[in-house]
Design a protein around this motif. Structure first.
Motif, PDB file in Angstrom:
ATOM      1  N   VAL A  38       0.851  -1.193   0.000  1.00 60.29           N
ATOM      2  CA  VAL A  38       0.000   0.000   0.000  1.00 60.29           C
ATOM      3  C   VAL A  38       0.887   1.243   0.000  1.00 60.29           C
ATOM      4  CG1 VAL A  38      -1.731   1.288   1.295  1.00 60.29           C
ATOM      5  CG2 VAL A  38      -1.845  -1.212   1.199  1.00 60.29           C
ATOM      6  N   GLY A  39       0.501   2.248  -0.790  1.00 65.41           N
ATOM      7  CA  GLY A  39       1.357   3.418  -0.924  1.00 65.41           C
ATOM      8  C   GLY A  39       2.623   3.067  -1.681  1.00 65.41           C
ATOM      9  N   ALA A  40       2.458   2.287  -2.740  1.00 68.25           N
ATOM     10  CA  ALA A  40       3.603   1.798  -3.505  1.00 68.25           C
ATOM     11  C   ALA A  40       4.421   2.953  -4.074  1.00 68.25           C
ATOM     12  CB  ALA A  40       3.119   0.892  -4.632  1.00 68.25           C
ATOM     13  N   SER A  41       5.704   2.700  -4.229  1.00 62.82           N
ATOM     14  CA  SER A  41       6.623   3.675  -4.796  1.00 62.82           C
ATOM     15  C   SER A  41       7.367   3.022  -5.956  1.00 62.82           C
ATOM     16  CB  SER A  41       7.636   4.122  -3.740  1.00 62.82           C
ATOM     17  OG  SER A  41       8.432   3.013  -3.322  1.00 62.82           O
ATOM     18  N   ALA A  42       8.123   3.828  -6.694  1.00 65.45           N
ATOM     19  CA  ALA A  42       8.955   3.262  -7.761  1.00 65.45           C
ATOM     20  C   ALA A  42       9.899   2.214  -7.191  1.00 65.45           C
ATOM     21  CB  ALA A  42       9.742   4.384  -8.445  1.00 65.45           C
ATOM     22  N   SER A  43      10.430   2.480  -6.006  1.00 61.57           N
ATOM     23  CA  SER A  43      11.351   1.552  -5.349  1.00 61.57           C
ATOM     24  C   SER A  43      10.691   0.212  -5.033  1.00 61.57           C
ATOM     25  CB  SER A  43      11.885   2.183  -4.063  1.00 61.57           C
ATOM     26  OG  SER A  43      12.588   1.232  -3.292  1.00 61.57           O
ATOM     27  N   TRP A 101       9.488  -5.579  -6.265  1.00 61.14           N
ATOM     28  CA  TRP A 101       8.457  -6.571  -6.592  1.00 61.14           C
ATOM     29  C   TRP A 101       8.743  -7.171  -7.970  1.00 61.14           C
ATOM     30  CZ3 TRP A 101       2.604  -4.794  -6.409  1.00 61.14           C
ATOM     31  CH2 TRP A 101       1.771  -5.789  -6.937  1.00 61.14           C
ATOM     32  N   LYS A 102       8.987  -6.318  -8.967  1.00 59.43           N
ATOM     33  CA  LYS A 102       9.260  -6.780 -10.328  1.00 59.43           C
ATOM     34  C   LYS A 102      10.498  -7.670 -10.382  1.00 59.43           C
ATOM     35  CE  LYS A 102       8.659  -6.847 -14.815  1.00 59.43           C
ATOM     36  NZ  LYS A 102       7.494  -7.538 -15.415  1.00 59.43           N
ATOM     37  N   LYS A 103      11.507  -7.310  -9.637  1.00 56.82           N
ATOM     38  CA  LYS A 103      12.756  -8.071  -9.602  1.00 56.82           C
ATOM     39  C   LYS A 103      12.527  -9.505  -9.119  1.00 56.82           C
ATOM     40  CE  LYS A 103      17.362  -7.862  -7.470  1.00 56.82           C
ATOM     41  NZ  LYS A 103      18.224  -7.066  -6.548  1.00 56.82           N
ATOM     42  N   LEU A 104      11.573  -9.677  -8.212  1.00 55.53           N
ATOM     43  CA  LEU A 104      11.297 -11.002  -7.638  1.00 55.53           C
ATOM     44  C   LEU A 104      10.351 -11.833  -8.492  1.00 55.53           C
ATOM     45  CD1 LEU A 104      10.827  -9.862  -3.935  1.00 55.53           C
ATOM     46  CD2 LEU A 104      12.713 -11.257  -4.809  1.00 55.53           C
ATOM     47  N   GLU A 105       9.704 -11.211  -9.461  1.00 54.99           N
ATOM     48  CA  GLU A 105       8.720 -11.927 -10.276  1.00 54.99           C
ATOM     49  C   GLU A 105       9.316 -13.118 -11.009  1.00 54.99           C
ATOM     50  OE1 GLU A 105       4.846  -9.412 -11.656  1.00 54.99           O
ATOM     51  OE2 GLU A 105       6.630  -9.281 -12.935  1.00 54.99           O
ATOM     52  N   PRO A 131       7.403   2.772 -13.057  1.00 55.27           N
ATOM     53  CA  PRO A 131       8.085   3.684 -13.983  1.00 55.27           C
ATOM     54  C   PRO A 131       9.117   2.932 -14.827  1.00 55.27           C
ATOM     55  CG  PRO A 131       7.978   4.628 -11.772  1.00 55.27           C
ATOM     56  CD  PRO A 131       7.545   3.196 -11.653  1.00 55.27           C
ATOM     57  N   LYS A 132       9.226   3.326 -16.067  1.00 53.24           N
ATOM     58  CA  LYS A 132      10.146   2.664 -16.968  1.00 53.24           C
ATOM     59  C   LYS A 132      11.577   2.774 -16.440  1.00 53.24           C
ATOM     60  CE  LYS A 132      11.491   2.470 -21.852  1.00 53.24           C
ATOM     61  NZ  LYS A 132      11.276   3.077 -23.202  1.00 53.24           N
ATOM     62  N   GLY A 133      12.247   1.639 -16.366  1.00 55.22           N
ATOM     63  CA  GLY A 133      13.632   1.613 -15.920  1.00 55.22           C
ATOM     64  C   GLY A 133      13.827   1.778 -14.427  1.00 55.22           C
ATOM     65  N   ALA A 134      12.746   1.729 -13.643  1.00 58.85           N
ATOM     66  CA  ALA A 134      12.856   1.935 -12.188  1.00 58.85           C
ATOM     67  C   ALA A 134      13.700   0.850 -11.537  1.00 58.85           C
ATOM     68  CB  ALA A 134      11.470   1.969 -11.560  1.00 58.85           C
ATOM     69  N   PRO A 162      15.219  -0.624  -7.507  1.00 62.75           N
ATOM     70  CA  PRO A 162      14.868  -0.598  -6.081  1.00 62.75           C
ATOM     71  C   PRO A 162      15.429   0.605  -5.334  1.00 62.75           C
ATOM     72  CG  PRO A 162      15.413  -2.828  -6.746  1.00 62.75           C
ATOM     73  CD  PRO A 162      15.752  -1.951  -7.917  1.00 62.75           C
ATOM     74  N   SER A 163      16.454   1.229  -5.864  1.00 64.63           N
ATOM     75  CA  SER A 163      17.043   2.398  -5.192  1.00 64.63           C
ATOM     76  C   SER A 163      16.337   3.704  -5.534  1.00 64.63           C
ATOM     77  CB  SER A 163      18.523   2.515  -5.570  1.00 64.63           C
ATOM     78  OG  SER A 163      18.677   2.644  -6.980  1.00 64.63           O
ATOM     79  N   ASP A 164      15.401   3.677  -6.481  1.00 66.94           N
ATOM     80  CA  ASP A 164      14.730   4.898  -6.904  1.00 66.94           C
ATOM     81  C   ASP A 164      13.778   5.423  -5.830  1.00 66.94           C
ATOM     82  OD1 ASP A 164      16.057   4.762  -9.260  1.00 66.94           O
ATOM     83  OD2 ASP A 164      14.371   4.033 -10.459  1.00 66.94           O
ATOM     84  N   LEU A 165      13.677   6.741  -5.729  1.00 66.85           N
ATOM     85  CA  LEU A 165      12.841   7.361  -4.703  1.00 66.85           C
ATOM     86  C   LEU A 165      11.571   7.994  -5.274  1.00 66.85           C
ATOM     87  CD1 LEU A 165      15.634   9.134  -2.601  1.00 66.85           C
ATOM     88  CD2 LEU A 165      14.559   6.910  -2.175  1.00 66.85           C
ATOM     89  N   GLY A 166      11.325   7.826  -6.561  1.00 69.40           N
ATOM     90  CA  GLY A 166      10.225   8.519  -7.192  1.00 69.40           C
ATOM     91  C   GLY A 166       8.861   7.897  -6.946  1.00 69.40           C
ATOM     92  N   GLU A 167       7.855   8.548  -7.526  1.00 69.04           N
ATOM     93  CA  GLU A 167       6.474   8.084  -7.418  1.00 69.04           C
ATOM     94  C   GLU A 167       6.156   7.069  -8.511  1.00 69.04           C
ATOM     95  OE1 GLU A 167       3.426  11.046  -6.040  1.00 69.04           O
ATOM     96  OE2 GLU A 167       4.795  12.398  -7.090  1.00 69.04           O
TER      97      GLU A 167
END
Length: 428
Positions: free
Chosen positions: A325-330, A335-339, A394-397, A399-404
């Motif tokens: 909940v309140g997901a972020s780019a990070s 999540w995507k990395k573990l898929e 976000p494209k290219g996000a 885990p270290s990214d801080l964006g929305e």
């Protein structure tokens, strides 16, 4: 995006560095229609008023509707108020006539100390500029933004709000630090004809128009879906937010209600993350050091996913399903990395741009005599699942990214907002 699967919450509950929630908008997330997926289908309320549902479902709990304002809404809108945690009043502005001239606009906000807050301020300024070009507002956006998250207080915000009132504004947009503390000031301003429009937190005044997330559904729906993914079995850790805030209390109740319907899911502990990812990470690491049991779900109450994923990665333990909940780019990148290893979960997220647009538009509708049918506008949330993850990531996000997150599903588009007004054409 697959719209048949859990059109649910893109909450954005943003927090300052001290853990004070900026919105809850969940915060937060309207404009949805469609069916509820099997993992979040409605349950019931038993004869004693206690939430009751099958495991993997969300209870149906009547909202607090003292004026019958929710009941008077169309049926498709009423669903968004399921289990809404605070009273929903009729609006004092339902019969307000159009202002008939450009409005002077006030803006009261908390410190812009994170990405969401900075983005929201930027969009409010852009919306004001567009409204000025259209002849709806005048002058400059009159701001009272608190500067220090470590020392801000409801009293400081009320002083700034009263300064806006004294300056002759027609409308005040506010993200209240304490909705309850603001009631008297908003009542006094309302009696002078000044409209107050909130985002995230509710001010329980008939003179406030609240644009707010349904804090219960935003937590309950992705939690129920994850419980269903686990077939109602497993160990759970709950990561709480800044305790004492009404949205946190409501979200915590949602987790407890959903898990109460799953007798084979055991809460083995709770930690206090204060809505601050680094705090959540640190407290979770302490917990993990003394709890070697397998953990199947982490139910966190908002914006802390970016601290929870690295906590497990740093220990080498298997990552559980994080209710994001309140997901972020990070967090979505983690999540995507573990898929690739078959990881699946559910979450909710949104961004400041969409919320600020809906917030500003709501106030303009009120000033133009559109006639709000209800004092609190909310929405059915839109859950993020593996089927629509790409719409939010976000494209290219990394885990270290801080964006929305990206827009994903529309938050409260104009056609949705219009449904809450008697005469939305007045604003055309």
């Amino acid at each position: 995006m697959n719209r048949s699967i859990h059109r649910r919450a893109r909450t954005r509950v943003a927090a300052s560095s001290t853990g004070i929630v900026l919105t809850v908008l969940l915060a937060g997330c309207g404009g949805s229609s469609g069916t509820v997926g099997s993992g979040a289908s409605a349950g019931t309320t038993d004869t004693k008023g206690k939430a009751s549902a099958d495991c993997g479902q969300v209870p149906t709990i009547a909202p607090k509707d003292p004026d019958g304002a929710v009941k008077a809404l169309p049926a498709d809108l009423q669903k968004a108020y399921n289990a809404y945690g605070e009273e929903v009043f009729a609006s004092a502005w339902q019969d307000k006539k159009a202002l008939g001239r450009p409005a002077k606009v006030g803006f009261s906000y908390l410190p812009a100390s994170n990405t969401f807050a900075v983005g929201l301020v930027k969009q409010m300024e852009a919306s004001f500029a567009k409204a000025k070009a259209d002849g709806l507002v005048k002058g400059k956006l009159v701001k009272r933004i608190m500067t220090d998250p470590a020392t801000m207080s409801p009293a400081e915000q009320i002083r700034g709000y009263n300064e806006l009132v004294a300056s002759g504004v027609d409308i005040i947009y506010i993200v209240p630090l304490s909705g309850d503390a603001m009631v008297a000031a908003v009542d006094a301003a309302g009696k002078k004809g000044i409209v107050t429009v909130t985002l995230g937190s509710t001010i329980r005044s008939k003179y406030a128009v609240n644009v707010a997330e349904n804090s219960y559904l935003n937590i309950a729906e992705p939690t129920a879906l994850v419980a269903e993914q686990l077939k109602g079995k497993g160990n759970v850790v709950v990561v709480r937010g800044f305790q004492g805030l009404s949205s946190e209390t409501i979200g915590y109740k949602a987790v407890k209600d959903v898990l109460a319907a799953c007798p084979d899911m055991k809460v083995i502990g709770e930690v206090n993350g204060a809505y601050v990812p680094p705090v959540a990470k640190g407290e979770l690491l302490k917990f993990l050091s003394s709890h070697p049991q397998k953990i199947d779900m982490v139910a966190q109450l908002g914006v802390m996913g970016s601290g929870i994923y690295p906590a497990f990665e740093s220990t080498g333990r298997d990552t559980p399903k994080v209710v994001d909940v309140g997901a972020s780019a990070s967090s979505l990148a983690s999540w995507k990395k573990l898929e690739a290893d078959g990881y699946e979960t559910a979450g909710a997220g949104g961004n400041s741009t969409q919320q600020a647009k809906a917030w500003f538009s709501t106030g303009m509708l009120v000033l133009q005599g559109a006639g709000p049918k209800v004092g609190t506008i909310t929405r059915e949330p839109s859950v993020i699942t593996k089927e629509n993850l790409a719409d939010y990531l976000p494209k290219g996000a990394k885990p270290s990214d801080l964006g929305e997150v990206e827009d994903g599903e529309a938050w409260m588009p104009q056609e949705y907002l219009d449904k809450f007004f008697d005469n939305p054409a007045a604003a055309e």
